[in-house]
Design a protein around this motif. Sequence first.
Motif, PDB file in Angstrom:
ATOM      1  N   ALA A  52     103.444 -28.564  72.019  1.00  0.00           N
ATOM      2  CA  ALA A  52     103.246 -26.876  71.740  1.00  0.00           C
ATOM      3  C   ALA A  52     102.229 -25.910  72.615  1.00  0.00           C
ATOM      4  O   ALA A  52     102.347 -25.243  73.045  1.00  0.00           O
ATOM      5  CB  ALA A  52     102.046 -26.550  70.238  1.00  0.00           C
ATOM      6  N   VAL A  53     102.101 -26.718  74.012  1.00  0.00           N
ATOM      7  CA  VAL A  53     100.699 -26.280  75.021  1.00  0.00           C
ATOM      8  C   VAL A  53     102.546 -25.867  75.922  1.00  0.00           C
ATOM      9  O   VAL A  53     102.601 -24.478  76.529  1.00  0.00           O
ATOM     10  CB  VAL A  53      99.468 -26.877  74.846  1.00  0.00           C
ATOM     11  N   HIS A  54     102.837 -26.840  75.868  1.00  0.00           N
ATOM     12  CA  HIS A  54     103.646 -26.755  77.123  1.00  0.00           C
ATOM     13  C   HIS A  54     104.787 -26.268  76.481  1.00  0.00           C
ATOM     14  O   HIS A  54     105.747 -25.067  77.220  1.00  0.00           O
ATOM     15  CB  HIS A  54     104.420 -27.855  77.300  1.00  0.00           C
ATOM     16  N   ASP A  55     105.519 -26.111  74.904  1.00  0.00           N
ATOM     17  CA  ASP A  55     106.700 -24.842  74.886  1.00  0.00           C
ATOM     18  C   ASP A  55     106.167 -23.290  75.260  1.00  0.00           C
ATOM     19  O   ASP A  55     106.695 -22.309  75.855  1.00  0.00           O
ATOM     20  CB  ASP A  55     106.936 -25.258  73.897  1.00  0.00           C
ATOM     21  N   PHE A  56     104.727 -23.702  74.779  1.00  0.00           N
ATOM     22  CA  PHE A  56     103.909 -22.145  75.263  1.00  0.00           C
ATOM     23  C   PHE A  56     103.681 -21.458  76.854  1.00  0.00           C
ATOM     24  O   PHE A  56     103.966 -20.512  77.391  1.00  0.00           O
ATOM     25  CB  PHE A  56     102.518 -22.025  74.822  1.00  0.00           C
ATOM     26  N   TYR A  57     104.305 -22.375  77.322  1.00  0.00           N
ATOM     27  CA  TYR A  57     103.997 -21.829  79.266  1.00  0.00           C
ATOM     28  C   TYR A  57     105.284 -22.066  79.747  1.00  0.00           C
ATOM     29  O   TYR A  57     105.763 -21.173  79.987  1.00  0.00           O
ATOM     30  CB  TYR A  57     103.234 -22.766  79.523  1.00  0.00           C
ATOM     31  N   MET A 122     101.472 -26.745  88.331  1.00  0.00           N
ATOM     32  CA  MET A 122     100.896 -27.929  87.788  1.00  0.00           C
ATOM     33  C   MET A 122     100.236 -28.817  88.683  1.00  0.00           C
ATOM     34  O   MET A 122     100.185 -28.646  89.611  1.00  0.00           O
ATOM     35  CB  MET A 122     102.483 -28.365  86.691  1.00  0.00           C
ATOM     36  N   ARG A 123      99.576 -29.420  87.290  1.00  0.00           N
ATOM     37  CA  ARG A 123      98.321 -30.003  88.535  1.00  0.00           C
ATOM     38  C   ARG A 123      98.048 -31.510  87.275  1.00  0.00           C
ATOM     39  O   ARG A 123      98.489 -32.014  86.184  1.00  0.00           O
ATOM     40  CB  ARG A 123      97.279 -29.566  87.853  1.00  0.00           C
ATOM     41  N   CYS A 124      98.409 -32.561  88.599  1.00  0.00           N
ATOM     42  CA  CYS A 124      97.710 -33.943  87.572  1.00  0.00           C
ATOM     43  C   CYS A 124      96.834 -33.755  87.274  1.00  0.00           C
ATOM     44  O   CYS A 124      95.777 -34.433  88.164  1.00  0.00           O
ATOM     45  CB  CYS A 124      98.669 -34.971  89.409  1.00  0.00           C
ATOM     46  N   CYS A 125      96.218 -34.204  85.815  1.00  0.00           N
ATOM     47  CA  CYS A 125      95.457 -34.716  85.055  1.00  0.00           C
ATOM     48  C   CYS A 125      94.711 -35.928  85.930  1.00  0.00           C
ATOM     49  O   CYS A 125      93.175 -35.808  85.678  1.00  0.00           O
ATOM     50  CB  CYS A 125      95.546 -35.253  83.682  1.00  0.00           C
ATOM     51  N   ARG A 153      99.826 -30.862  83.743  1.00  0.00           N
ATOM     52  CA  ARG A 153      99.445 -30.583  82.530  1.00  0.00           C
ATOM     53  C   ARG A 153      99.858 -28.882  83.305  1.00  0.00           C
ATOM     54  O   ARG A 153      99.406 -29.175  85.039  1.00  0.00           O
ATOM     55  CB  ARG A 153      97.788 -30.073  82.293  1.00  0.00           C
ATOM     56  N   PRO A 154     100.095 -27.421  83.139  1.00  0.00           N
ATOM     57  CA  PRO A 154     100.177 -26.462  84.057  1.00  0.00           C
ATOM     58  C   PRO A 154      98.733 -26.498  84.291  1.00  0.00           C
ATOM     59  O   PRO A 154      97.357 -26.680  84.096  1.00  0.00           O
ATOM     60  CB  PRO A 154     100.185 -25.465  81.834  1.00  0.00           C
ATOM     61  N   HIS A 155      99.211 -25.338  85.759  1.00  0.00           N
ATOM     62  CA  HIS A 155      97.780 -25.441  86.466  1.00  0.00           C
ATOM     63  C   HIS A 155      97.295 -23.734  86.276  1.00  0.00           C
ATOM     64  O   HIS A 155      97.710 -22.768  86.867  1.00  0.00           O
ATOM     65  CB  HIS A 155      97.895 -25.149  87.977  1.00  0.00           C
ATOM     66  N   VAL A 156      96.617 -23.877  85.064  1.00  0.00           N
ATOM     67  CA  VAL A 156      96.077 -22.842  84.174  1.00  0.00           C
ATOM     68  C   VAL A 156      95.011 -22.993  83.790  1.00  0.00           C
ATOM     69  O   VAL A 156      94.727 -24.643  83.496  1.00  0.00           O
ATOM     70  CB  VAL A 156      96.869 -22.529  82.956  1.00  0.00           C
ATOM     71  N   VAL A 157      93.882 -22.313  83.938  1.00  0.00           N
ATOM     72  CA  VAL A 157      91.810 -22.161  83.329  1.00  0.00           C
ATOM     73  C   VAL A 157      92.377 -22.001  81.713  1.00  0.00           C
ATOM     74  O   VAL A 157      92.623 -20.930  81.345  1.00  0.00           O
ATOM     75  CB  VAL A 157      91.631 -21.140  84.157  1.00  0.00           C
ATOM     76  N   TRP A 158      91.835 -22.997  81.275  1.00  0.00           N
ATOM     77  CA  TRP A 158      91.805 -22.334  79.970  1.00  0.00           C
ATOM     78  C   TRP A 158      90.421 -22.442  79.652  1.00  0.00           C
ATOM     79  O   TRP A 158      89.795 -22.521  80.231  1.00  0.00           O
ATOM     80  CB  TRP A 158      92.535 -24.210  79.233  1.00  0.00           C
ATOM     81  N   PHE A 159      90.174 -21.650  78.506  1.00  0.00           N
ATOM     82  CA  PHE A 159      89.267 -21.521  77.495  1.00  0.00           C
ATOM     83  C   PHE A 159      88.362 -22.699  77.906  1.00  0.00           C
ATOM     84  O   PHE A 159      88.261 -24.292  77.461  1.00  0.00           O
ATOM     85  CB  PHE A 159      88.517 -20.749  76.026  1.00  0.00           C
ATOM     86  N   GLY A 160      87.023 -22.566  78.414  1.00  0.00           N
ATOM     87  CA  GLY A 160      85.518 -23.602  78.327  1.00  0.00           C
ATOM     88  C   GLY A 160      86.068 -24.671  80.094  1.00  0.00           C
ATOM     89  O   GLY A 160      84.923 -25.187  80.040  1.00  0.00           O
ATOM     90  N   GLU A 161      86.830 -24.092  80.226  1.00  0.00           N
ATOM     91  CA  GLU A 161      87.261 -24.650  81.990  1.00  0.00           C
ATOM     92  C   GLU A 161      86.920 -23.820  82.933  1.00  0.00           C
ATOM     93  O   GLU A 161      86.824 -22.240  83.207  1.00  0.00           O
ATOM     94  CB  GLU A 161      88.516 -24.989  81.935  1.00  0.00           C
TER      95      GLU A 161
END
Length: 251
Positions: A52-57, A122-125, A153-161
Amino acid sequence: MNTPYKSIVVLTGAGISAESGIQTFRAADGLWENHRIEDIATPEGFQKNPVAVHDFYNQRRRHLLQTEIKPNSAHSALAKLEHELESYPDTRYLLVTQNIDNLHERAGSKKLIHMHGELLKMRCCVTGLIFEIQQDLTLEQCCRCCRQPGNLRPHVVWFGEMPLGMHEIEQSLMSCDLFVAIGTSGNVYPAAGFNQTARHYGAHTLELNLESTGSTFDEHRYGRASETTPSLITEILRNLSQIQAFNDNYR
Ligand code: BV8
């Protein structure tokens, strides 16, 4: 505004890209309208439902890459300011954006910090390595470092990061004498506190927005960013050239 500024920090939010056709977050038809923030823009949400998160981005990336999505005159005005300030070596400038689109770069901005990341990266976890991406990101995709699926994952800062570039941003806020916030609702921290920090250290703070956000600024100018931003940049550059001419005459 009649004094030459020695150090300018500009913060932009979704509102500067609205007239380029990119949805803002909190407008009625905004990005968060059909999503709960905690489901879609948090590490926990990604862990729980990565598809779902990949789809959003992926949807936002496809939209950004459409030919009709272009920088508007607000992005161009900021790129012009940066370019013209190269003739004033004593004046420092930094553009900080909360946006993950690439419209500032496409308009020509270079001194730019994407504090919440970038949609086209994008970023390798596992390794933390960052790669460009122009197509959909899926669970099946292999990163070039680990060569196995599911680590990207997307190279995006999520809440809490932790937002990116915070040390440089804080240093600039403590030494700037002009802080301008353009097209941001001031709902997300720490960006929402930048005006207070700049003000505390003596900067003149100015908000350009369609409407009042209720945040504390010395000055507010209401209107569309595509109009208010070019006129502000013209004013700043006119002041600088007048002071320069005055100093040249009386050297
Ligand atoms: C963190 C990427 C720890 C993903 C985004 C207090 C202190 C510190 C943290 C917190 C705190 N309280 C709460 C927190 C936690 C949290 C937070 O702020 N929560 C909120 C909901 C209360 N913050 C975090 O988790 C951050 N990390 O704090 O780490 C820390 C603390 C201190 C120092 C270091 C580390 C990380 C937050 C990042 C989340 N990621 N984006 C993605 O894009 O999908 S946030 C996302 O939402 C955007 O990036 C942006 O930042 C935000 C949206 O805001 P805006 O850009 O302002 O957009 P919005 O739609 O709201 O408003 C648009 C505005 O434009 C409006 O005002 C409108 O009027 C105007 N406008 C519209 N059209 C135009 C216009 N203006 C002019 N012209 C137009 N045409």
